[in-house]
Design a protein around this motif. Structure first.
Motif, PDB file in Angstrom:
ATOM      1  N   GLY A 139       0.824  -1.393   0.031  1.00  0.00           N
ATOM      2  CA  GLY A 139      -0.054   0.078   0.050  1.00  0.00           C
ATOM      3  C   GLY A 139       0.732   1.243   0.053  1.00  0.00           C
ATOM      4  N   MET A 140       2.140   1.217  -0.077  1.00  0.00           N
ATOM      5  CA  MET A 140       3.122   2.305  -0.348  1.00  0.00           C
ATOM      6  C   MET A 140       3.645   2.523  -1.629  1.00  0.00           C
ATOM      7  SD  MET A 140       2.854   3.184   2.992  1.00  0.00           S
ATOM      8  CE  MET A 140       4.306   4.166   3.432  1.00  0.00           C
ATOM      9  N   ILE A 141       4.011   3.795  -1.836  1.00  0.00           N
ATOM     10  CA  ILE A 141       4.523   4.176  -3.104  1.00  0.00           C
ATOM     11  C   ILE A 141       5.569   5.195  -3.057  1.00  0.00           C
ATOM     12  CG2 ILE A 141       2.124   3.905  -4.551  1.00  0.00           C
ATOM     13  CD1 ILE A 141       2.125   6.975  -4.719  1.00  0.00           C
ATOM     14  N   VAL A 142       6.199   5.473  -4.152  1.00  0.00           N
ATOM     15  CA  VAL A 142       7.499   6.579  -4.005  1.00  0.00           C
ATOM     16  C   VAL A 142       6.985   7.615  -4.898  1.00  0.00           C
ATOM     17  CG1 VAL A 142       9.699   7.200  -4.255  1.00  0.00           C
ATOM     18  CG2 VAL A 142       9.280   4.996  -3.468  1.00  0.00           C
ATOM     19  N   PRO A 143       6.304   8.655  -4.605  1.00  0.00           N
ATOM     20  CA  PRO A 143       5.691   9.597  -5.574  1.00  0.00           C
ATOM     21  C   PRO A 143       6.721  10.198  -6.544  1.00  0.00           C
ATOM     22  CG  PRO A 143       4.901   9.920  -3.587  1.00  0.00           C
ATOM     23  CD  PRO A 143       6.219   8.880  -3.309  1.00  0.00           C
ATOM     24  N   ASN A 144       6.545  10.386  -7.680  1.00  0.00           N
ATOM     25  CA  ASN A 144       7.305  11.249  -8.589  1.00  0.00           C
ATOM     26  C   ASN A 144       6.407  12.084  -9.669  1.00  0.00           C
ATOM     27  OD1 ASN A 144       6.869   9.506 -11.201  1.00  0.00           O
ATOM     28  ND2 ASN A 144       7.735   8.001  -9.882  1.00  0.00           N
ATOM     29  N   TYR A 145       6.975  12.970 -10.370  1.00  0.00           N
ATOM     30  CA  TYR A 145       6.165  13.641 -11.543  1.00  0.00           C
ATOM     31  C   TYR A 145       6.862  14.434 -12.452  1.00  0.00           C
ATOM     32  CZ  TYR A 145       6.851  18.089  -9.076  1.00  0.00           C
ATOM     33  OH  TYR A 145       7.570  19.148  -8.503  1.00  0.00           O
ATOM     34  N   LYS A 146       6.296  14.627 -13.526  1.00  0.00           N
ATOM     35  CA  LYS A 146       6.692  15.463 -14.509  1.00  0.00           C
ATOM     36  C   LYS A 146       5.404  16.422 -14.990  1.00  0.00           C
ATOM     37  CE  LYS A 146       8.338  15.986 -19.308  1.00  0.00           C
ATOM     38  NZ  LYS A 146       8.564  15.134 -20.722  1.00  0.00           N
ATOM     39  N   SER A 147       5.786  17.702 -15.055  1.00  0.00           N
ATOM     40  CA  SER A 147       4.709  18.665 -15.133  1.00  0.00           C
ATOM     41  C   SER A 147       4.906  19.600 -16.332  1.00  0.00           C
ATOM     42  CB  SER A 147       4.167  19.466 -13.892  1.00  0.00           C
ATOM     43  OG  SER A 147       3.267  20.522 -14.249  1.00  0.00           O
ATOM     44  N   ALA A 148       3.970  19.810 -17.183  1.00  0.00           N
ATOM     45  CA  ALA A 148       4.126  20.809 -18.334  1.00  0.00           C
ATOM     46  C   ALA A 148       3.184  21.800 -18.133  1.00  0.00           C
ATOM     47  CB  ALA A 148       4.006  20.392 -19.742  1.00  0.00           C
ATOM     48  N   ASN A 149       3.438  23.047 -18.131  1.00  0.00           N
ATOM     49  CA  ASN A 149       2.666  24.308 -17.675  1.00  0.00           C
ATOM     50  C   ASN A 149       2.614  25.337 -18.685  1.00  0.00           C
ATOM     51  OD1 ASN A 149       2.520  23.013 -14.691  1.00  0.00           O
ATOM     52  ND2 ASN A 149       4.932  23.396 -14.933  1.00  0.00           N
ATOM     53  N   SER A 181      -3.344  34.995 -12.119  1.00  0.00           N
ATOM     54  CA  SER A 181      -2.677  33.946 -13.282  1.00  0.00           C
ATOM     55  C   SER A 181      -3.914  33.119 -13.576  1.00  0.00           C
ATOM     56  CB  SER A 181      -1.554  33.336 -12.975  1.00  0.00           C
ATOM     57  OG  SER A 181      -0.282  34.310 -13.201  1.00  0.00           O
ATOM     58  N   ILE A 182      -3.824  32.560 -14.846  1.00  0.00           N
ATOM     59  CA  ILE A 182      -4.437  31.332 -15.014  1.00  0.00           C
ATOM     60  C   ILE A 182      -3.506  30.360 -15.454  1.00  0.00           C
ATOM     61  CG2 ILE A 182      -5.094  32.062 -17.474  1.00  0.00           C
ATOM     62  CD1 ILE A 182      -7.814  30.425 -17.049  1.00  0.00           C
ATOM     63  N   VAL A 183      -3.673  29.081 -15.059  1.00  0.00           N
ATOM     64  CA  VAL A 183      -2.538  28.054 -15.225  1.00  0.00           C
ATOM     65  C   VAL A 183      -3.162  26.899 -15.716  1.00  0.00           C
ATOM     66  CG1 VAL A 183      -0.859  26.512 -13.903  1.00  0.00           C
ATOM     67  CG2 VAL A 183      -1.255  29.032 -13.204  1.00  0.00           C
ATOM     68  N   MET A 184      -2.601  26.300 -16.517  1.00  0.00           N
ATOM     69  CA  MET A 184      -3.078  24.862 -17.374  1.00  0.00           C
ATOM     70  C   MET A 184      -1.638  24.054 -17.025  1.00  0.00           C
ATOM     71  SD  MET A 184      -4.821  26.185 -20.779  1.00  0.00           S
ATOM     72  CE  MET A 184      -3.414  27.200 -21.328  1.00  0.00           C
ATOM     73  N   ALA A 185      -2.022  23.046 -16.268  1.00  0.00           N
ATOM     74  CA  ALA A 185      -0.792  22.150 -15.852  1.00  0.00           C
ATOM     75  C   ALA A 185      -1.283  20.532 -16.243  1.00  0.00           C
ATOM     76  CB  ALA A 185      -0.699  22.060 -14.295  1.00  0.00           C
ATOM     77  N   ASP A 186      -0.344  19.953 -17.061  1.00  0.00           N
ATOM     78  CA  ASP A 186      -0.362  18.678 -17.551  1.00  0.00           C
ATOM     79  C   ASP A 186       0.687  18.027 -16.459  1.00  0.00           C
ATOM     80  OD1 ASP A 186      -0.472  16.184 -18.836  1.00  0.00           O
ATOM     81  OD2 ASP A 186       0.400  17.001 -20.722  1.00  0.00           O
ATOM     82  N   VAL A 187       0.132  17.294 -15.658  1.00  0.00           N
ATOM     83  CA  VAL A 187       0.984  16.478 -14.638  1.00  0.00           C
ATOM     84  C   VAL A 187       0.742  15.131 -14.767  1.00  0.00           C
ATOM     85  CG1 VAL A 187       1.280  16.196 -12.109  1.00  0.00           C
ATOM     86  CG2 VAL A 187       0.240  18.324 -13.015  1.00  0.00           C
ATOM     87  N   ASP A 188       2.069  14.310 -14.939  1.00  0.00           N
ATOM     88  CA  ASP A 188       2.161  13.000 -15.239  1.00  0.00           C
ATOM     89  C   ASP A 188       2.940  12.284 -14.378  1.00  0.00           C
ATOM     90  OD1 ASP A 188       0.190  13.283 -17.588  1.00  0.00           O
ATOM     91  OD2 ASP A 188       1.951  13.985 -18.624  1.00  0.00           O
ATOM     92  N   VAL A 189       2.655  11.032 -14.068  1.00  0.00           N
ATOM     93  CA  VAL A 189       3.652  10.148 -13.258  1.00  0.00           C
ATOM     94  C   VAL A 189       4.072   9.031 -13.602  1.00  0.00           C
ATOM     95  CG1 VAL A 189       2.381  11.119 -10.976  1.00  0.00           C
ATOM     96  CG2 VAL A 189       1.627   9.195 -12.035  1.00  0.00           C
ATOM     97  N   GLY A 283       1.001  16.109  -8.163  1.00  0.00           N
ATOM     98  CA  GLY A 283       0.606  14.724  -8.267  1.00  0.00           C
ATOM     99  C   GLY A 283       0.325  14.044  -7.113  1.00  0.00           C
ATOM    100  N   TYR A 284       0.410  14.686  -5.976  1.00  0.00           N
ATOM    101  CA  TYR A 284       0.339  13.847  -4.653  1.00  0.00           C
ATOM    102  C   TYR A 284       0.091  14.840  -3.742  1.00  0.00           C
ATOM    103  CZ  TYR A 284       1.340  10.607  -0.821  1.00  0.00           C
ATOM    104  OH  TYR A 284       1.279   9.758  -0.024  1.00  0.00           O
TER     105      TYR A 284
END
Length: 518
Positions: A139-149, A181-189, A283-284
């Motif tokens: 039930g545990m994870i190691v979070p990560n992400y890549k975000s294009a904004n 600001s208005i922000v558009m964020a594409d967050v992937d893991v 993402g977390y």
């Protein structure tokens, strides 16, 4: 007649009032008297200012600022960030000398990698991308992400350093900013490996050093970032994966400083914080989703001023509005200075502070000290003197300034028919060591010339006084004065030189006496 001292004083005041014509220091940033940089809609105010019916000049046209920026972009959230990059373009326009408005686009890529095992996060989406990994790690994870904004901002900037009391133009401009600001964020893991399976982190020693832990974790991951990050919803169908774009409103805060290179170019450094008030930018979400993430953007800016310098001034945040006021106080060009008024109680043209005779009758001619003039020195002022020019040998005079001239010894027995002996000729005065006939004495000699022309048979005895016995240079000075009188009558008035007889006698006198010699 006004005294020389009064004229000198009045001249000094006039020079002060007209000092703009001498070594005038023009304002370097903006000249409020330059109407060529004032738009037509504000010319009424400018004309009122220049005509002294308004105290305030019109706001000039100023240049726009086009900026390009780039630098370090990070997401401050639950997952530790890795260095990302942002860049973009901006356009800025002043609202005044202090406030300006800036529209800006910023695009960025942000990365994050945790080094701890964390509980699988809650997601409002139907599918949780972290499920397979959580199943392999209890039930545990190691979070990560890549975000294009993508970020569009409208910010108000307030300059802090352009209003200065001891310098003309600022070389550096500090400012703070706040905006929307208005922000558009594409967050992937990166939650799954290439086969769609979760990652097994059982081999990672989570008790070691942070750097070693991260290296072990990244050796397991394939870094494809294949899954949409969990979110609290509000997605739109734009992004690297379908339905993966977060659209958020945000508050901007920041500060920066720009350094002027030229009047058309400056370089700036800025720190801008953007707060969308969303816990899923990385993402977390933190425990219970209470931790709100924000963007940190540390950037370098290259700014260019746009506009015709003949019609526009620099952007107003680069102009010190006090410079014109100080230049006007130092060297007035527009200020209306009052005409200096110096008291003169008796109206004789000599101000009271220099007047030695403050109660001179109206119309009486005075000397440079305000004392009633006495042309012939007989003790009777000219305004009372009925014989304005009385020869010294005819003095003393009566109360009306009229003298009694004695008959010459040689002519006491001559018959009255001889008119030459009855002629009364004045004396000519010289000041100090002067040997030139002064302007006021020329008028006296003009009257003598008229008398001699009317009596062509009469000769003239011109007598100079050599001073006290033994006085050095006295004879020479006396002779030169006698010659000056004869030269003026002969050369300027046309009297025959043969009619003059010269002589020098002792005596303390600054006069040359004229008398009939027949």
């Amino acid at each position: 007649m006004a005294s020389k001292k009064y004229f000198l004083l009045a001249g000094a005041v006039s020079l002060l009032a007209a000092s703009s014509g001498f070594a005038q220091v023009q304002p370097t940033g903006y000249d409020a008297l330059d109407s060529s940089k004032v738009p037509s809609k504000r010319m009424v105010q400018q004309n009122n200012f220049q005509n002294h019916t308004s105290n305030f000049p019109a706001k000039p046209r100023d240049m726009w600022e086009l900026g390009f920026h780039g630098g370090l972009h990070l997401i401050d959230g639950t997952v530790p960030p890795r260095p990302g990059f942002g860049g973009g373009v901006s356009i800025r326009k002043s609202l005044g000398h202090t406030f300006s408005l800036r529209a800006e686009y910023t695009g960025s890529f942000d990365y994050g990698q945790d080094y701890k095992l964390r509980p699988v996060p809650y997601t409002a989406d139907a599918v949780n991308p972290w499920g397979p990994t959580a199943a392999k790690n209890g039930g545990m994870i190691v979070p990560n992400y890549k975000s294009a904004n993508h970020q569009l901002s409208l910010d108000v900037l307030m300059s802090l350093s352009n209003i200065m009391f001891y310098k003309a133009e600022p070389k550096a401009n500090w400012y703070v900013l706040a905006g929307y600001s208005i922000v558009m964020a594409d967050v992937d893991v990166d939650a799954l490996d290439g086969n769609g399976n979760g990652y097994d982190y059982s081999s990672v020693n989570f008790g070691g050093k942070r750097k070693d832990i991260i290296n072990q974790i990244r050796s397991i991951q394939d870094k494809k970032y294949e899954s949409n990050a969990p979110a609290q919803g509000n997605r739109i169908a734009i992004g690297r994966h379908d339905d993966n774009q977060l659209l958020r409103h945000a508050l901007d805060l920041g500060t920066g400083v720009a350094f002027k290179v030229t009047k058309r170019f400056n370089i700036g450094i800025e720190e801008k914080i953007t707060m969308p008030f969303d816990a899923y930018l990385d993402g977390y979400a933190g425990p219970g989703g209470s931790t709100k993430d924000f963007y940190s953007y540390t950037n370098v800016r290259l700014n260019f001023n746009l506009g015709n310098p003949n019609k526009r001034v620099q952007p107003l945040w680069w102009i010190n509005p006090l410079e014109y006021a100080y230049s006007e106080l130092s060297n007035p060009r527009h200020m209306k200075l009052p005409v200096p008024v110096l008291p003169d109680a008796d109206g004789d043209g000599v101000t009271d502070q220099f007047d030695r005779e403050p109660n001179t009758p109206a119309g009486a001619p005075v000397d440079s000290h305000g004392v009633s003039r006495d042309t012939d020195g007989d003790g009777v002022p000219d305004y009372k003197d009925k014989q304005l020019i009385t020869p010294t040998y005819c003095q003393p005079v009566d109360a009306d300034g009229v003298g009694k001239c004695p008959d010459p010894e040689c002519c006491k027995n001559i018959a009255p028919a001889n008119t030459c002996s009855s002629l009364v000729l004045p004396s000519v005065s010289f000041k100090g060591a002067a040997t030139k006939v002064s302007k006021d004495q020329e008028s006296i000699l003009s009257s003598v010339a008229s008398t001699l022309k009317a009596n062509p048979s009469c000769n003239v005895l011109v007598t100079g006084h050599a001073g006290a016995k033994g006085k050095k240079g006295g004879v020479d000075l006396s002779s030169r004065r006698v010659d000056a009188v004869i030269d003026y009558l002969a050369d300027k008035q046309g009297i025959d030189r043969g009619r003059f007889i010269k002589q020098n006698t002792p005596g303390e006198s600054a006069t040359v006496d004229l008398a009939p010699a027949n």
